[in-house]
Design an enzyme around this catalytic site. Structure first.
Site, PDB file in Angstrom:
ATOM      1  N   LYS A 216       0.521  -1.113   0.160  1.00  0.00           N
ATOM      2  CA  LYS A 216      -0.213   0.255  -0.108  1.00  0.00           C
ATOM      3  C   LYS A 216       0.510   1.499  -0.207  1.00  0.00           C
ATOM      4  O   LYS A 216       1.999   0.884   0.303  1.00  0.00           O
ATOM      5  CB  LYS A 216      -1.091   0.054   1.577  1.00  0.00           C
ATOM      6  CG  LYS A 216      -2.193  -0.820   0.653  1.00  0.00           C
ATOM      7  CD  LYS A 216      -3.350  -0.965   1.564  1.00  0.00           C
ATOM      8  CE  LYS A 216      -4.155  -1.899   1.061  1.00  0.00           C
ATOM      9  NZ  LYS A 216      -5.348  -2.461   1.567  1.00  0.00           N
ATOM     10  N   ARG A 250      -4.011 -10.228   4.725  1.00  0.00           N
ATOM     11  CA  ARG A 250      -4.192  -9.711   3.261  1.00  0.00           C
ATOM     12  C   ARG A 250      -2.838  -9.419   2.132  1.00  0.00           C
ATOM     13  O   ARG A 250      -2.321  -8.503   3.053  1.00  0.00           O
ATOM     14  CB  ARG A 250      -5.592  -9.026   3.123  1.00  0.00           C
ATOM     15  CG  ARG A 250      -6.416  -9.683   1.569  1.00  0.00           C
ATOM     16  CD  ARG A 250      -7.342  -8.696   1.344  1.00  0.00           C
ATOM     17  NE  ARG A 250      -7.344  -8.158   0.011  1.00  0.00           N
ATOM     18  CZ  ARG A 250      -7.131  -7.751  -0.890  1.00  0.00           C
ATOM     19  NH1 ARG A 250      -6.042  -6.793  -0.787  1.00  0.00           N
ATOM     20  NH2 ARG A 250      -7.118  -7.442  -2.674  1.00  0.00           N
TER      21      ARG A 250
HETATM   22  N1  HH2 Z   1      -6.968  -3.903   0.014  1.00  0.00           N
HETATM   23  C1  HH2 Z   1      -7.179  -3.626  -0.451  1.00  0.00           C
HETATM   24  C2  HH2 Z   1      -8.910  -4.518  -1.512  1.00  0.00           C
HETATM   25  N2  HH2 Z   1      -9.565  -5.377  -0.694  1.00  0.00           N
HETATM   26  N3  HH2 Z   1      -9.877  -5.949   1.497  1.00  0.00           N
HETATM   27  C3  HH2 Z   1      -9.733  -6.644   3.520  1.00  0.00           C
HETATM   28  N4  HH2 Z   1     -10.499  -7.212   3.795  1.00  0.00           N
HETATM   29  N5  HH2 Z   1      -9.460  -5.205   3.577  1.00  0.00           N
HETATM   30  C4  HH2 Z   1      -7.268  -5.075   2.576  1.00  0.00           C
HETATM   31  O1  HH2 Z   1      -7.373  -3.775   3.485  1.00  0.00           O
HETATM   32  C5  HH2 Z   1      -8.363  -4.152   1.075  1.00  0.00           C
HETATM   33  C6  HH2 Z   1      -9.302  -5.496   0.838  1.00  0.00           C
HETATM   34  C7  HH2 Z   1      -7.028  -3.083  -1.561  1.00  0.00           C
HETATM   35  O2  HH2 Z   1      -5.585  -3.875  -2.244  1.00  0.00           O
HETATM   36  P1  HH2 Z   1      -5.320  -4.643  -3.607  1.00  0.00           P
HETATM   37  O3  HH2 Z   1      -6.367  -5.597  -4.086  1.00  0.00           O
HETATM   38  O4  HH2 Z   1      -4.316  -4.988  -3.908  1.00  0.00           O
HETATM   39  O5  HH2 Z   1      -5.937  -3.211  -4.852  1.00  0.00           O
HETATM   40  P2  HH2 Z   1      -7.008  -3.155  -6.261  1.00  0.00           P
HETATM   41  O6  HH2 Z   1      -8.797  -2.744  -4.863  1.00  0.00           O
HETATM   42  O7  HH2 Z   1      -7.231  -2.155  -6.907  1.00  0.00           O
HETATM   43  O8  HH2 Z   1      -7.505  -4.308  -6.778  1.00  0.00           O
END
Ligand code: HH2
Length: 271
Positions: A216, A250
């Site tokens: 992040k 995660r």
């Molecule tokens: N962060 C992201 C997405 N989903 N879900 C939970 N429970 N906790 C988190 O911190 C979280 C999440 C963002 O990360 P990422 O999936 O890599 O990115 P994107 O939303 O751009 O796909």
């Protein structure tokens, strides 16, 4: 009937992220190809992920969201290929969740904490699935525009407590729910650090707590260089979260987390 979430996986639980989106902030575009996505899923499990957390809609700061049709178009082929692997699906939409649960998803990870789609809670309750409720201030499109709190930890904890009550009222057993303070979702660097430092106040709600710091932006802000590799900073923040009582992490990179957890448990066992 599933066992309580806290007993369902080895603790700490590692969720390996698999984004099948063209625009995710860190790995978007890489796994668009079905075979590449499934190979990555297998790799995450081999490296120690308890669940592969599949997402077909980016929630990165500034993103506007996609329709259920588009989310399903991205997800369906992957869901078929994931049969036999433990997985969760990162979605806020009841229709998408229904397909995911039919395909064998163990958990729905909802970044809107059941505020996005009034039908989602019923779908999860009917399937007897696990649920992750995450805190977000506002919505992805605008959430990083000057987020304000009087006391970020108290407000996030109160929000999660209320959303847990809403889930239980909708028929989802409390033992099936985990809570996530939503690092980076409507939070400044200081807010994120404070949440990690006072995580015990979220853990005190009595539910397993999940943390997502992996790759992040706040890590890069602290490192002072947006281009610098964030893995070591992410692993360190994850270990600090576990020390604060977190149940699960995660992460995008399972291997370095699994290595760190192995060392941590070897030293812990010898204490
Ligand atoms: N962060 C992201 C997405 N989903 N879900 C939970 N429970 N906790 C988190 O911190 C979280 C999440 C963002 O990360 P990422 O999936 O890599 O990115 P994107 O939303 O751009 O796909």
């Amino acid at each position: 009937m599933r066992p309580p979430l806290a007993d369902a996986f080895l603790r700490p639980a590692v969720l390996g992220v698999l984004n099948v989106t063209p625009d995710s902030f860190s790995d978007g575009g890489e796994h668009l190809e079905l075979e590449a996505a499934l190979a990555q899923a297998r790799r995450l499990v081999e490296e120690g992920a308890a669940l592969v957390d599949v997402g077909a809609e980016s929630t990165r700061p500034g993103s506007g969201g996609v329709t259920a049709d588009e989310e399903l178009r991205r997800l369906e082929p992957v869901l078929e290929g994931l049969a036999g692997m433990p997985f969760s699906v990162d979605t806020s939409k009841a229709e998408v969740a229904r397909h995911a649960l039919d395909a064998g998803a163990a958990m729905i990870n909802d970044v809107t904490a059941l505020r996005g789609d009034p039908d989602l809670a019923g779908v999860i309750a009917d399937a007897g699935a696990y649920l992750c409720l995450m805190h977000m201030l506002g919505e992805p499109r605008t959430m990083q525009e000057d987020p304000q709190y009087d006391d970020v930890v108290a407000e996030v904890a109160a929000f999660l407590e209320a959303r847990l009550a809403a889930a239980v009222a909708a028929g989802i057993p409390e033992e099936y729910v985990c809570l996530d303070p939503g690092i980076g979702f409507g939070k400044t660097v200081e807010h994120n650090v404070e949440l990690l430092a006072r995580l015990d106040e979220v853990v005190a709600l009595g539910r397993p707590v999940m943390i997502g710091v992996s790759r992040k932006r706040f890590l890069a802000s602290l490192l002072g260089d947006p281009a610098r590799d964030r893995t070591v900073a992410g692993v360190t923040a994850g270990l600090a979260a576990l020390d604060g009582g977190a149940w699960g992490l995660r992460v995008h990179d399972v291997r370095p987390h699994a290595d760190a957890l192995l060392m941590r448990s070897a030293i812990g066992a010898a204490r």
